[in-house]
Design a protein around this motif. Structure first.
Motif, short mmCIF file in Angstrom:
data_model
loop_
_atom_site.label_atom_id
_atom_site.label_comp_id
_atom_site.label_asym_id
_atom_site.label_seq_id
_atom_site.Cartn_x
_atom_site.Cartn_y
_atom_site.Cartn_z
N GLU A 176 0.78 -1.15 -0.20
CA GLU A 176 -0.09 0.03 -0.02
C GLU A 176 0.83 1.12 0.03
O GLU A 176 0.31 2.17 -0.77
CB GLU A 176 -0.72 0.10 1.35
N TYR A 177 2.01 1.08 0.86
CA TYR A 177 2.93 2.47 0.97
C TYR A 177 3.40 2.55 -0.52
O TYR A 177 3.33 3.91 -1.07
CB TYR A 177 3.97 1.88 1.85
N ASN A 178 3.75 1.66 -1.08
CA ASN A 178 4.22 1.86 -2.54
C ASN A 178 3.36 2.28 -3.44
O ASN A 178 3.78 3.15 -4.52
CB ASN A 178 5.06 0.57 -3.09
N GLN A 179 2.40 1.79 -3.22
CA GLN A 179 1.33 1.99 -4.61
C GLN A 179 0.89 3.62 -4.31
O GLN A 179 0.73 4.23 -5.27
CB GLN A 179 -0.06 1.30 -4.11
N PHE A 180 0.62 4.00 -3.08
CA PHE A 180 0.32 5.50 -2.82
C PHE A 180 1.38 6.42 -3.47
O PHE A 180 1.06 7.23 -4.10
CB PHE A 180 0.20 5.72 -1.29
N LYS A 181 2.50 5.99 -3.21
CA LYS A 181 3.52 7.02 -3.60
C LYS A 181 3.86 6.65 -5.21
O LYS A 181 3.89 8.03 -5.83
CB LYS A 181 4.99 6.65 -3.10
N GLU A 182 3.45 5.66 -5.76
CA GLU A 182 3.46 5.72 -7.24
C GLU A 182 2.43 6.44 -7.94
O GLU A 182 2.45 6.97 -8.71
CB GLU A 182 3.37 4.02 -7.79
N GLU A 183 1.19 6.34 -7.04
CA GLU A 183 -0.15 7.01 -7.57
C GLU A 183 0.43 8.57 -7.71
O GLU A 183 -0.05 9.31 -8.48
CB GLU A 183 -1.06 6.85 -6.74
N MET A 184 1.06 8.90 -6.38
CA MET A 184 1.38 10.41 -6.43
C MET A 184 2.43 10.89 -7.59
O MET A 184 2.24 11.85 -8.18
CB MET A 184 1.93 10.90 -5.12
#
Length: 363
Positions: A176-184
């Motif tokens: 989830e951490y990596n997903q949110f940062k990639e989305e940003m």
């Protein structure tokens, strides 16, 4: 980039990318403070564009941190807010760090035993004397008071703070951490694209967007924050009256004043209410033809700004603020405020900001 509003708007996407890539370092002091206790509420104290930028991040912060996030103006906190305890974590936000109201509110928070973190673009400002720790939210230098990249980077900082704090507290997984940062990161590239699309949209509608008269801006969720910021930007740079409304609240009275001279701007922030925003776009045409719509839908109307994107609803405000910033930057060059000298005299008389110390950069 040049030191102009438009130049700063163009910088915003790259700045967000840079800040995502250094988010651990950028947010560390704020995250350290947040992880010292088991807080059950975040209270954000801010005014003007800082308030609006915080609103753009509020619901994402709640989603990720699983905690209530409230935003209150500095004046209201100082004089009226009294429901809090030591489990309330406070952010005081001010781009210049010189807001008297905000710094007085931070003094009250600390006097009552609350942990107070200052977010600013000027860590050498007087704000540093009113907080437990002070953080630069990563906006670089902005020399023009009608702030643009400051809003985008503030929203991004609060999003990143939530992601980093949630990761440290094991509220979210590594995936989830990596997903949110990639989305940003992906959102930051859509910000670049929005600057191009919105500039063309402005040029296609320049006559109407220069002659706004009275503006009503409608948004929902995080994009209500974009509507708030859009109304503030248009009012302070063009002298036209502009008001923001939460989407359904527009129908509960404000629509009564809408007439053919009014300009209505609607933000489709995606998510479940997206179809409703389309209904309101269609319905408002019964009252005025001056209806502008920011959406990812294809509509044959030059007033509709269509941008195809995959930005999640919770990050949508990062792209939705940009069209209003471009209107403001372009229209500001066409308008001279006849009351500008009187306004400056009023502000000096009322002393709403502390004098600069000489160490600050930017505004």
């Amino acid at each position: 980039m040049e030191d102009t509003m438009y130049g700063y708007i163009q910088e915003s996407g790259q700045l967000v990318r840079d800040n995502v890539n250094k988010s651990l370092e950028l947010t560390k002091s704020a995250v350290d403070k947040y992880c010292e206790k088991d807080f059950n509420r975040i209270l954000i104290i801010a005014s003007g564009s800082s308030y609006n930028g915080a609103f753009c991040s509020r619901f994402f912060m709640e989603k990720v941190l699983k905690i209530k996030v409230d935003i209150v103006t500095s004046f209201t906190f100082e004089y009226y807010e009294n429901i809090y305890d030591e489990k309330t974590f406070v952010f005081g936000i001010g781009q210049s760090g010189r807001s008297v109201n905000t710094n007085d509110a931070l003094d009250k928070a600390r006097k009552n035993g609350l942990t107070a973190v200052g977010l600013t673009g000027n860590t050498e400002s007087v704000m540093k004397d009113h907080v437990d720790t002070i953080c630069n939210w990563g906006m670089g230098i902005e020399k023009i008071g009608f702030v643009t990249k400051g809003v985008a980077t503030l929203t991004a900082f609060l999003n990143l703070f939530a992601i980093e704090a949630a990761k440290r507290k094991n509220i979210i997984t590594n995936d989830e951490y990596n997903q949110f940062k990639e989305e940003m990161i992906c959102t930051s590239y859509e910000m670049d694209k929005m600057v191009e699309v919105a500039t063309k949209w402005y040029e296609d509608n320049e006559e109407e967007l220069t002659d706004l008269k009275r503006v009503q801006i409608i948004g929902y969720g995080t994009c209500h924050g974009a509507a708030l910021e859009g109304a503030l930007k248009i009012a302070e740079t063009t002298g036209h009256a502009a008001t923001a409304y939460e989407m359904e609240e527009f129908l509960h009275g404000p629509a009564i004043e809408t007439n053919p001279d009014r300009t209505v701007m609607i933000i489709d922030g995606k998510g479940k209410p997206s179809d409703r925003s389309m209904q309101i776009y269609e319905g408002v045409h019964k009252l005025t033809n001056r209806v502008f719509f920011i959406t990812d839908r294809e509509i044959d109307d030059k007033r509709v700004l269509t941008i195809k994107h995959n930005v999640p609803e919770y990050f949508n405000s990062l792209i939705s603020c940009i069209p209003f910033q471009i209107i403001s930057s372009k229209d500001r060059d066409k308008w001279t405020n006849p009351m500008d000298a009187a306004r400056k005299e009023m502000n000096d008389m009322l002393g709403y900001k502390s004098p600069k110390t000489g160490k600050e950069l930017g505004i």
